[in-house]
Design an enzyme around this catalytic site. Sequence first.
Site, PDB file in Angstrom:
ATOM      1  N   HIS A 127       0.842  -1.200   0.000  1.00 37.00           N
ATOM      2  CA  HIS A 127       0.000   0.000   0.000  1.00 37.00           C
ATOM      3  C   HIS A 127       0.879   1.254   0.000  1.00 37.00           C
ATOM      4  CE1 HIS A 127      -2.801   2.978   1.756  1.00 37.00           C
ATOM      5  NE2 HIS A 127      -3.734   2.254   1.166  1.00 37.00           N
ATOM      6  N   SER A 151      -5.079  -2.241  -5.667  1.00 38.41           N
ATOM      7  CA  SER A 151      -5.260  -2.433  -4.224  1.00 38.41           C
ATOM      8  C   SER A 151      -6.200  -3.615  -4.027  1.00 38.41           C
ATOM      9  CB  SER A 151      -5.823  -1.163  -3.587  1.00 38.41           C
ATOM     10  OG  SER A 151      -7.048  -0.811  -4.168  1.00 38.41           O
ATOM     11  N   MET A 185      -7.741  10.606  -7.064  1.00 39.60           N
ATOM     12  CA  MET A 185      -9.057  10.016  -6.736  1.00 39.60           C
ATOM     13  C   MET A 185      -9.051   8.494  -6.813  1.00 39.60           C
ATOM     14  SD  MET A 185     -11.035  10.574 -10.307  1.00 39.60           S
ATOM     15  CE  MET A 185     -10.942   9.096 -11.324  1.00 39.60           C
TER      16      MET A 185
END
Length: 363
Positions: A127, A151, A185
């Site tokens: 991450h 992810s 975003m």
Amino acid sequence: MFEKGYVDGGYVRVPGEELFSFIVRVLLKLGVPEEHAKIVADNLLMADLRGIESHGVQRLKRYVDGILSGGININPRIEILREGPSYALIDGDEGLGQVVGQRAMSLAIEKAKDSGIGVVAVRNSNHYGIAGYYALMAAREGMIGISMTNSRPLVAPTGGVERFLGTNPIALAAPTKDKPFLLDMATSVVPIGKLEVYRRKNKPIPEGWAIDAGGNLTRDVEAVFNEGALLPLGGLGELFGGHKGYGLSLMVDILSGILSGGTWSRHVKNTNERKSEVDHFFMAINIEAFTPLEEFKERMTKMIDEIKSSKKHPDFERIWIHGEKGFLTQETRLKIGIPIYKKVLKELDEIADKIGVDRIGGV
Ligand code: NDP
């Protein structure tokens, strides 16, 4: 020392430098090299300064758990597997995503200086926090920066109910005569961190963010965590463009995971598991190779000024540009500190006690 007792709607204001030094001392204690600890702290602090509560210090626990469980390699051998004048492929060796990401974007920028463009695909990372952090690195060098990452699966594809897609963020930053433009975003309606914020406050989520296991829109945050799924950008079905968010998410998987020889979100795991297999993609475009930088900045600024001075909707006072709110919030928070939710602060105190470092505020 700052006043830790100042509470504002369940939030405590903490100076940025306190947060930074806390993150660094936690990571140092866990054996992370100082240079790496500072990169992670800088990334998490930027999120909190810019008002991205979902990706600031509230993420530290996950990284601590990842390091303690052996899922994150604190001394990675980040390796360039393939390379040409304008591209590279990197293996992150399961390192902290921020450390791998910073190295990869720096390489993309170096390549763009020489060849006009630098593209770096990364596999086997973790991450990496906010995507905008890396895009801004390029904008600071007078370049357009693009950053994305896959992810773990949390989002249902249009027409499906299973968690298949990641919240796979995309960021693009470009310099202007003032602050850079920064679009940063998730490709889902919201990232999972926003649900975590609602969960901590025991508040129902807005309708339209997520579905339960049966595919029904739900406001119950626990129904989403138990077998439910987030929705792609555009929401449920095709009416408001859910299929486009679904496509953008796959675009991130293709550029980050499939191109790098890594994987796609369905197979990405949590940071506390070995081989979480997070993959990234970075691109730096040297504006000078295409057009004089000053002219580019002038045209960017003119475009933004035209948008902002266009006719307003009666319900809105102003038109914002991407990145603008974040920079304003950052200016304020640098002066008066960052509001941290009390439950997050408690979690941070617990981390401090568990590993034996001073709590925030030095207590
Ligand atoms: P937001 O919805 O908060 O913001 C998206 C973008 O829109 C930002 O660039 C924001 O700029 C801009 N913006 C906000 N309001 C307006 C407006 N009225 N007009 C024009 N622009 C506007 O982002 P998300 O919640 O989707 O994502 C939050 C963060 O989570 C991102 O940093 C993302 O990278 C990160 N993330 C990381 C993941 C990971 O796995 N590492 C997964 C998913 C997300 P501004 O910053 O100025 O508000």
